[in-house]
Design a protein around this motif. Structure first.
Motif, PDB file in Angstrom:
ATOM      1  N   VAL A 181       0.777   4.354  -2.685  1.00  0.00           N
ATOM      2  CA  VAL A 181       0.658   5.770  -2.308  1.00  0.00           C
ATOM      3  C   VAL A 181       1.800   6.578  -2.920  1.00  0.00           C
ATOM      4  O   VAL A 181       1.604   7.699  -3.422  1.00  0.00           O
ATOM      5  CB  VAL A 181       0.649   5.907  -0.772  1.00  0.00           C
ATOM      6  CG1 VAL A 181       0.767   7.378  -0.362  1.00  0.00           C
ATOM      7  CG2 VAL A 181      -0.619   5.302  -0.195  1.00  0.00           C
ATOM      8  N   GLN A 182       3.005   6.024  -2.911  1.00  0.00           N
ATOM      9  CA  GLN A 182       4.158   6.719  -3.496  1.00  0.00           C
ATOM     10  C   GLN A 182       3.994   6.909  -5.006  1.00  0.00           C
ATOM     11  O   GLN A 182       4.385   7.950  -5.558  1.00  0.00           O
ATOM     12  CB  GLN A 182       5.436   5.946  -3.190  1.00  0.00           C
ATOM     13  CG  GLN A 182       5.828   5.971  -1.715  1.00  0.00           C
ATOM     14  CD  GLN A 182       6.991   5.053  -1.407  1.00  0.00           C
ATOM     15  OE1 GLN A 182       7.308   4.145  -2.186  1.00  0.00           O
ATOM     16  NE2 GLN A 182       7.639   5.274  -0.269  1.00  0.00           N
ATOM     17  N   ALA A 226      -6.415   4.347  -5.961  1.00  0.00           N
ATOM     18  CA  ALA A 226      -5.372   3.516  -5.354  1.00  0.00           C
ATOM     19  C   ALA A 226      -5.534   2.052  -5.740  1.00  0.00           C
ATOM     20  O   ALA A 226      -4.551   1.367  -6.047  1.00  0.00           O
ATOM     21  CB  ALA A 226      -5.422   3.669  -3.832  1.00  0.00           C
ATOM     22  N   ALA A 257       1.574   9.733  -5.489  1.00  0.00           N
ATOM     23  CA  ALA A 257       2.236  11.004  -5.161  1.00  0.00           C
ATOM     24  C   ALA A 257       3.187  11.422  -6.273  1.00  0.00           C
ATOM     25  O   ALA A 257       3.271  12.617  -6.630  1.00  0.00           O
ATOM     26  CB  ALA A 257       2.986  10.869  -3.838  1.00  0.00           C
ATOM     27  N   VAL A 291       0.835  -1.203   0.000  1.00  0.00           N
ATOM     28  CA  VAL A 291       0.000   0.000   0.000  1.00  0.00           C
ATOM     29  C   VAL A 291       0.868   1.251   0.000  1.00  0.00           C
ATOM     30  O   VAL A 291       0.573   2.240  -0.691  1.00  0.00           O
ATOM     31  CB  VAL A 291      -0.952  -0.008   1.215  1.00  0.00           C
ATOM     32  CG1 VAL A 291      -1.645   1.351   1.376  1.00  0.00           C
ATOM     33  CG2 VAL A 291      -2.001  -1.109   1.057  1.00  0.00           C
ATOM     34  N   LEU A 292       1.961   1.232   0.764  1.00  0.00           N
ATOM     35  CA  LEU A 292       2.874   2.377   0.798  1.00  0.00           C
ATOM     36  C   LEU A 292       3.429   2.649  -0.594  1.00  0.00           C
ATOM     37  O   LEU A 292       3.525   3.808  -1.028  1.00  0.00           O
ATOM     38  CB  LEU A 292       4.012   2.110   1.772  1.00  0.00           C
ATOM     39  CG  LEU A 292       5.104   3.194   1.842  1.00  0.00           C
ATOM     40  CD1 LEU A 292       4.507   4.534   2.276  1.00  0.00           C
ATOM     41  CD2 LEU A 292       6.214   2.776   2.795  1.00  0.00           C
TER      42      LEU A 292
END
Length: 425
Positions: free
Chosen positions: A210-211, A243, A214, A206-207
């Motif tokens: 998100v990156q 996402a 971004a 998930v991180l």
């Protein structure tokens, strides 16, 4: 969690759905044979999920286009009390592919709308590596393998190729793309999402998602992540949908390539006639062999979950409303009624592209054309440069992931063959 005593027949003693189609010499002894009479089987999927698996080639095609079965669970309504799987509240290792708000878990107009946002990036004219760039990258990777006596075709070939695709389609630097590929693979192999290991792997995945979102915010370069973010900013996607779509693209690009290329290479290493065909220079012959290898190297054991909207009969089996049904791609690709001598590589088959490794119907794989091209380039380059490539471990002892993915954890090879023979150019 589904308790064993809460399961009704036929799932009390149902087998796991696992059938790696690697036709080694000991295929019949080590791996489940295709069903003698393909039909519908009661099975347990990853995490113990009770489901029905459709196994015949024609039946799978019919099932994947049957409007009574839907990928979108919200279209089923209130599930009957006492369904054996405990959905929608229970969680399983493959829940992401069927419960998160991405196109694989949607049907009809909603599915088509979401698919249109990203489909241009998987066409020949879309953003990403073109065929010449793929040829050059693959040639460089194979040449690096040739300089070493031993290598791992998963880590040293499939992962870098997947990272290059992720970099091009989602607009990442090569270094970040490699980290994303490793996080995606780790999440796919992590097992149940509610275990400590599963939670950690999924949080890392998930991180990375998100990156990626971004990074898309910081650029105007045309790529799939930027297209999804634009759709979000214009109100066509919610935040969770954006996402989840990025996550789905990662799973599709990474898991398919890191599975198909090593698995197909393993088959070719054990069959001299396949290696010869791959380096023959005959385009038609090569393409036919690649299709056969794709048939035997489906990246996923089965389709995403489909749910019965109403009671129905599939291939003679009664399915209750709310039951989960999947297409067993591997069994369908080994259906002897459709593929005589199903575990053999037979490039002379009349319809070599009739396999179901890329699915069928509305949810046919977005990246099928790209996947065919990457697989052909990787295998022809590999066996042209390294004609004596051989497994460095007993194929019967290789470690396979036993969930929905058909992932080989590693594929160690001798680059000059078991006897140390030199290259043939």
């Amino acid at each position: 969690m589904i308790l064993q005593e809460s399961l009704s027949a036929p799932w009390l003693h149902a087998p796991s759905l696992y059938c790696p189609a690697v036709p080694a010499q000991d295929f019949a002894e080590r791996y489940p044979e295709p069903p003698a009479r393909p039909g519908v089987m009661a099975v347990r999927l990853a995490g113990g999920l009770p489901a029905w698996a459709v196994t015949g080639h024609a039946a799978v095609q019919a099932m994947l286009t049957d409007p009574r079965l839907v990928n979108d669970m919200t279209m089923v309504g209130t599930l009957p009390t006492g369904t054996p799987h405990g959905l929608p509240h229970a969680r399983y290792p493959e829940s992401f592919l069927s419960t998160e708000p991405q196109l694989l878990a949607r049907d009809g107009a909603e599915h088509r709308r979401m698919r249109r946002i990203v489909s241009p990036y998987f066409q020949a004219t879309g953003a990403g590596l073109d065929e010449a760039e793929l040829e050059g990258l693959t040639a460089d990777l194979v040449e690096a393998l040739a300089q070493r006596p031993q290598a791992d075709l998963v880590a040293d070939l499939a992962v870098p190729l997947a990272a290059a695709g992720v970099s091009a389609v989602l607009g990442l630097t090569p270094e970040r793309a490699t980290a994303v590929v490793r996080a995606t693979t780790a999440a796919g192999l992590a097992g149940h999402p509610d275990t400590p290991h599963g939670r950690a792997a999924n949080q890392a995945f998930v991180l990375r998602v998100v990156q990626i979102v971004a990074a898309a915010r910081r650029t105007r370069r045309d790529n799939a992540a930027r297209a999804l973010l634009t759709a979000h900013d214009e109100g066509r996607l919610t935040g969770p949908q954006t996402a989840a779509m990025v996550g789905l693209l990662l799973v599709g690009m990474v898991e398919s390539l890191t599975t198909v290329i090593p698995t197909a290479a393993l088959i070719a290493m054990q069959r001299p006639e396949v290696r010869t065909a791959l380096r023959s220079g005959d385009a038609a012959r090569t393409d036919a062999v690649v299709e056969e290898l794709l048939r035997l190297s489906a990246p996923f054991h089965h389709s995403a979950w489909r749910m019965a909207r109403e009671p129905l009969v599939l291939d003679g089996t009664r399915i209750a409303a709310g039951d989960v049904v999947v297409a067993s791609f591997l069994h369908a690709n080994l259906d002897a009624r459709r593929w005589p001598q199903p575990t053999e590589v037979c490039p002379a088959r009349p319809t070599p592209r009739g396999h179901l490794s890329f699915g069928h119907g509305a949810h046919y794989c977005l990246g099928a054309a790209r996947g065919r091209t990457q697989t052909r380039i990787a295998l022809t380059r590999l066996f042209t440069r390294l004609p004596h490539l051989a497994p460095a471990a007993d194929p019967a002892e290789l470690s396979w992931h036993r969930g929905g993915l058909r992932h080989l954890h590693s594929l160690p090879v001798h680059t000059t063959g078991p006897a140390g023979r030199g290259d043939v150019h």
